[in-house]
Design a protein around this motif. Structure first.
Motif, mmCIF file in Angstrom:
data_model
loop_
_atom_site.group_PDB
_atom_site.id
_atom_site.type_symbol
_atom_site.label_atom_id
_atom_site.label_comp_id
_atom_site.label_asym_id
_atom_site.label_seq_id
_atom_site.Cartn_x
_atom_site.Cartn_y
_atom_site.Cartn_z
ATOM 1 N N LYS A 125 60.423 -0.881 14.050
ATOM 2 C CA LYS A 125 59.739 -1.935 14.804
ATOM 3 C C LYS A 125 58.248 -1.834 14.541
ATOM 4 O O LYS A 125 57.750 -0.833 13.989
ATOM 5 N N GLN A 126 57.529 -2.877 14.917
ATOM 6 C CA GLN A 126 56.086 -2.862 14.732
ATOM 7 C C GLN A 126 55.377 -3.328 16.006
ATOM 8 O O GLN A 126 55.912 -4.135 16.770
ATOM 9 N N VAL A 127 54.197 -2.779 16.215
ATOM 10 C CA VAL A 127 53.342 -3.149 17.337
ATOM 11 C C VAL A 127 52.039 -3.673 16.750
ATOM 12 O O VAL A 127 51.431 -3.019 15.895
ATOM 13 N N VAL A 128 51.625 -4.845 17.197
ATOM 14 C CA VAL A 128 50.402 -5.455 16.687
ATOM 15 C C VAL A 128 49.364 -5.484 17.799
ATOM 16 O O VAL A 128 49.617 -5.997 18.891
ATOM 17 N N SER A 129 48.191 -4.902 17.508
ATOM 18 C CA SER A 129 47.074 -4.903 18.454
ATOM 19 C C SER A 129 45.879 -5.596 17.805
ATOM 20 O O SER A 129 45.853 -5.816 16.588
ATOM 21 N N ARG A 130 44.882 -5.913 18.620
ATOM 22 C CA ARG A 130 43.706 -6.613 18.119
ATOM 23 C C ARG A 130 42.512 -5.681 18.149
ATOM 24 O O ARG A 130 42.201 -5.070 19.170
ATOM 25 N N ASP A 137 41.893 4.233 19.566
ATOM 26 C CA ASP A 137 43.196 4.766 19.957
ATOM 27 C C ASP A 137 44.173 3.637 20.261
ATOM 28 O O ASP A 137 43.868 2.730 21.049
ATOM 29 N N PHE A 138 45.342 3.705 19.637
ATOM 30 C CA PHE A 138 46.384 2.702 19.844
ATOM 31 C C PHE A 138 47.700 3.424 20.101
ATOM 32 O O PHE A 138 48.004 4.436 19.463
ATOM 33 N N VAL A 139 48.512 2.890 21.025
ATOM 34 C CA VAL A 139 49.758 3.540 21.442
ATOM 35 C C VAL A 139 50.942 2.848 20.757
ATOM 36 O O VAL A 139 51.031 1.611 20.733
ATOM 37 N N SER A 198 43.762 -7.414 12.929
ATOM 38 C CA SER A 198 45.030 -6.985 13.514
ATOM 39 C C SER A 198 45.331 -5.558 13.082
ATOM 40 O O SER A 198 45.250 -5.233 11.893
ATOM 41 N N VAL A 199 45.656 -4.721 14.055
ATOM 42 C CA VAL A 199 46.085 -3.352 13.781
ATOM 43 C C VAL A 199 47.607 -3.319 13.914
ATOM 44 O O VAL A 199 48.145 -3.441 15.015
ATOM 45 N N ILE A 200 48.292 -3.181 12.786
ATOM 46 C CA ILE A 200 49.754 -3.221 12.763
ATOM 47 C C ILE A 200 50.275 -1.795 12.601
ATOM 48 O O ILE A 200 49.944 -1.118 11.632
#
Length: 391
Positions: A125-130, A137-139, A198-200
């Motif tokens: 799976k993937q999580v996309v953050s901005r 730091d990204f979870v 986008s941080v994927i």
């Protein structure tokens, strides 16, 4: 009627289920090699054959041929009138036992990896953050079953996407990870992601080589790896004597039969390959395939994706593939199932996501269902693609 409706749909949207503008991935007339690979996993399977098995088999065959020639010339009755008599040779016994064991190990180890990738449906799976220019730091929720949890760097990908290009970051050089094997992973970038980027973050145990990796790198396992995401759709296949039935349960469960086109309705090149209703799937997405049969055992085979799975009455088998290139790919029923066994071709058309969504809505309309996607948006995307291709 169905073909007329599809023709009308093609005229208004530019999509044709019957005559696509993409290339046909057909076997080469008189060719001895494998058909072009349509997925990264197929490339790995073909490398295993061409880069591992074929050299080993060639060396063994030449060695055995040389031994036969040597024995014929050296130990024939004329050159050696008095035959030697002995019971055994310890060194030869050790060599012809030990060397085959080593050869089998060399063959088996890479084959286990390919079989594992092919046999386990991916669940990545993937999580996309901005990015905001400050946050580092990204979870990533590591909520897989315990045996499938992300536990090392090879199970994780971090990608920066600015809308025009993508950059794959390197572990320990561009980011670090805290909490391997725990329920939440904290990915810490060395530098904040630029605002609007986008941080994927992709995670999962199913990985494969990036498509197009050169053979030289494959020999030394130097290919860049990527996490394979979980299926975005399921294709249900049902084998009949003698055609295929397909259904799309994620998009309203519409279904259709696929029959071989008669000789007078296609070209000599495509006769015995082309069908009246192709399977249509989106490029770059993982497709789950579930398969059974209505009467006798059939086999759904797509050589370009190195797929071959039996359709057994009363049993559901499952496989998967992820097409990397748009095009039309052909296969055949590969289990003798009756007098018209050779009249059960398989045709899979791989298209862009907007084209796939437009095709889904056309099939839903044929089934009396409301559109699922924004058709105006789909048409605009198609027009943009057409303009880009023209330029």
């Amino acid at each position: 009627m169905k073909r007329l409706l599809n023709a009308a749909f093609a005229a208004t949207t530019g999509i044709s289920v019957w005559a696509a503008s993409v290339a046909h991935a057909l076997p080469e007339q008189g060719g001895v090699g494998m058909v072009p690979a349509g997925s990264a996993l197929a490339e790995e399977v073909q490398f295993f054959h061409n880069g591992v098995l074929l050299p080993i088999i060639t060396v063994i065959s030449l060695f055995v041929l040389a031994l036969l020639i040597w024995v014929v010339l050296r130990y024939n009755r004329k050159a050696n009138p008095e035959a030697r008599k002995f019971s055994h040779n310890t060194m030869i016994e050790v060599l012809w036992t030990g060397i085959p064991i080593i050869i089998l190990l060399v063959i088996s180890l890479p084959s286990f990896e390919v079989l594992f990738k092919d046999g386990i449906t991916p669940d990545g799976k993937q999580v996309v953050s901005r990015g905001d220019g400050q946050t580092v730091d990204f979870v990533f929720p590591n909520d897989f079953p315990e045996s499938r949890m992300v536990s090392r760097a090879g199970h994780l990908q971090v990608i920066l996407d600015d809308g025009s290009s993508r950059t794959v970051l390197k572990h320990k050089r561009d980011y670090t990870v805290d909490g391997w094997g725990e329920r939440n992973l904290v990915v810490s970038l060395d530098n904040p992601a630029p605002s609007g980027t986008s941080v994927i973050i992709r995670g999962g145990r199913s990985t494969q080589n990036v498509s197009g990796c050169p053979m030289a790198k494959r020999y030394f396992d130097g290919c860049e790896k990527e996490v394979v995401l979980a299926p975005t759709m399921t294709l249900k296949v049902n084998g009949y004597q003698w055609n295929w039935q397909y259904s799309y349960p994620d998009f309203g469960d519409f279904d259709f039969f696929s029959n071989m086109l008669p000789e007078d309705q296609t070209t000599p090149e495509l006769y015995r390959f082309e069908v009246d209703n192709r399977v249509v799937v989106p490029v770059g997405e993982t497709i789950r395939v579930t398969i059974t049969a209505n009467d006798v055992i059939h086999s759904w085979a797509l050589p370009n994706f190195t797929l071959k799975i039996d359709a057994v009455p009363g049993r559901i088998n499952e496989t998967w593939f992820r097409p990397e290139r748009e095009g039309i790919y052909y296969g055949q029923c590969s289990e003798i199932c009756g007098v018209r066994h050779s009249f059960m071709p398989i045709a899979v058309e791989v298209v862009s996501r907007p084209e796939f969504e437009a095709w889904v809505d056309s099939q839903r309309a044929l089934a009396g269902l409301e559109p699922m996607f924004d058709t105006d948006k789909v048409k605009l995307a198609q027009a943009a693609d057409a303009d880009a291709a023209a330029e």
